[in-house]
Design an enzyme around this catalytic site. Sequence first.
Site, PDB file in Angstrom:
ATOM      1  N   ASP A  93      28.188  40.098  37.656  1.00  0.00           N
ATOM      2  CA  ASP A  93      27.645  39.486  36.440  1.00  0.00           C
ATOM      3  C   ASP A  93      26.506  38.534  36.813  1.00  0.00           C
ATOM      4  O   ASP A  93      26.314  38.222  37.985  1.00  0.00           O
ATOM      5  CB  ASP A  93      28.753  38.759  35.651  1.00  0.00           C
ATOM      6  CG  ASP A  93      29.327  37.544  36.383  1.00  0.00           C
ATOM      7  OD1 ASP A  93      30.562  37.444  36.510  1.00  0.00           O
ATOM      8  OD2 ASP A  93      28.532  36.688  36.844  1.00  0.00           O
ATOM      9  N   HIS A 108      28.021  42.547  46.210  1.00  0.00           N
ATOM     10  CA  HIS A 108      28.528  43.808  45.632  1.00  0.00           C
ATOM     11  C   HIS A 108      27.611  44.343  44.544  1.00  0.00           C
ATOM     12  O   HIS A 108      28.037  45.153  43.729  1.00  0.00           O
ATOM     13  CB  HIS A 108      29.948  43.599  45.068  1.00  0.00           C
ATOM     14  CG  HIS A 108      30.970  43.362  46.142  1.00  0.00           C
ATOM     15  ND1 HIS A 108      32.220  42.873  45.874  1.00  0.00           N
ATOM     16  CD2 HIS A 108      30.908  43.523  47.482  1.00  0.00           C
ATOM     17  CE1 HIS A 108      32.904  42.761  47.009  1.00  0.00           C
ATOM     18  NE2 HIS A 108      32.130  43.131  47.999  1.00  0.00           N
TER      19      HIS A 108
END
Length: 227
Positions: A93, A108
Amino acid sequence: MSAPRIVVLTGAGISAESGVATFRDSGGLWEGNRVEDVATPEGFDRDPDLVIGFYDARRRAVASARPNAAHLALARLEGAVGDRLLVVTQNVDDLHERAGSERLVHMHGELHSALCTTCGVRRRCDAELAGRPPCPVCGHRTLRPDVVWFGEMPYGLDRIEQAVLACDVFVSIGTSGAVYPAAGYVALAAAFGARTVELNLEPSDAAVPFDDARTGPATVLVPAWVD
Ligand code: BV8
């Protein structure tokens, strides 16, 4: 003594109080989805529409979320110590950025980035990938979420490992310590003399015990630790 060098590792738990689902808590993302189906290259090859739908839904959920007091406290810390801080996030996010953090590595990947499997370009992507829009560079309809799945190489490993080896303080926030190589950083930091701190809703199954392990919500623990 000048400000200590600090590495902060964050996981899904730092975004939980912004309403963004974690993975392994009850009601988490893995409850409704098999990891093999939505977080591996093989799963994407088998059913790209399923995986693209999973990530489009998460991008929509994040768009309506707001950074919380924990994200904002880390941005304040960066304002105070500057380049002596590096935030390494496992999260895809953009809540750290929206809180103001700039010294940040998304190991990631990111929901807001798309990767073309034909030409390899990585581009900011706020749109949905459903319907496989054409790659803006090569025109092929081969865009995928630019996230690191199991078995894929995480991003920024050299930069992260250099910072972990050199840091004086290593802080782990909101992560279960279940995924490597991220879960191994606390042991590496401790081996090179750093003081290790965990700020987590419950103790994680970390590779080595933390020097200072505090349990509670990130929006309480992180501002208290930063300020
Ligand atoms: C790789 C995609 C080769 C993105 C994800 C060594 C040993 C064993 C296995 C391995 C190993 N090395 C590699 C592996 C294999 C594998 C692995 O680790 N397997 C595990 C299952 C054993 N790793 C890989 O494949 C990695 N790639 O290793 O490449 C390599 C590596 C190095 C050098 C050369 C070659 C790739 C791993 C990335 C996988 N991608 N997802 C996405 O969809 O988001 S994993 C997924 O888990 C997410 O990325 C997530 O970030 C990550 C970790 O989860 P957490 O963030 O910790 O979230 P979780 O829900 O688990 O926990 C939440 C925590 O928050 C809890 O503790 C909870 O108590 C706490 N919490 C909740 N609410 C709050 C809170 N805390 C505070 N406040 C709150 N309010």
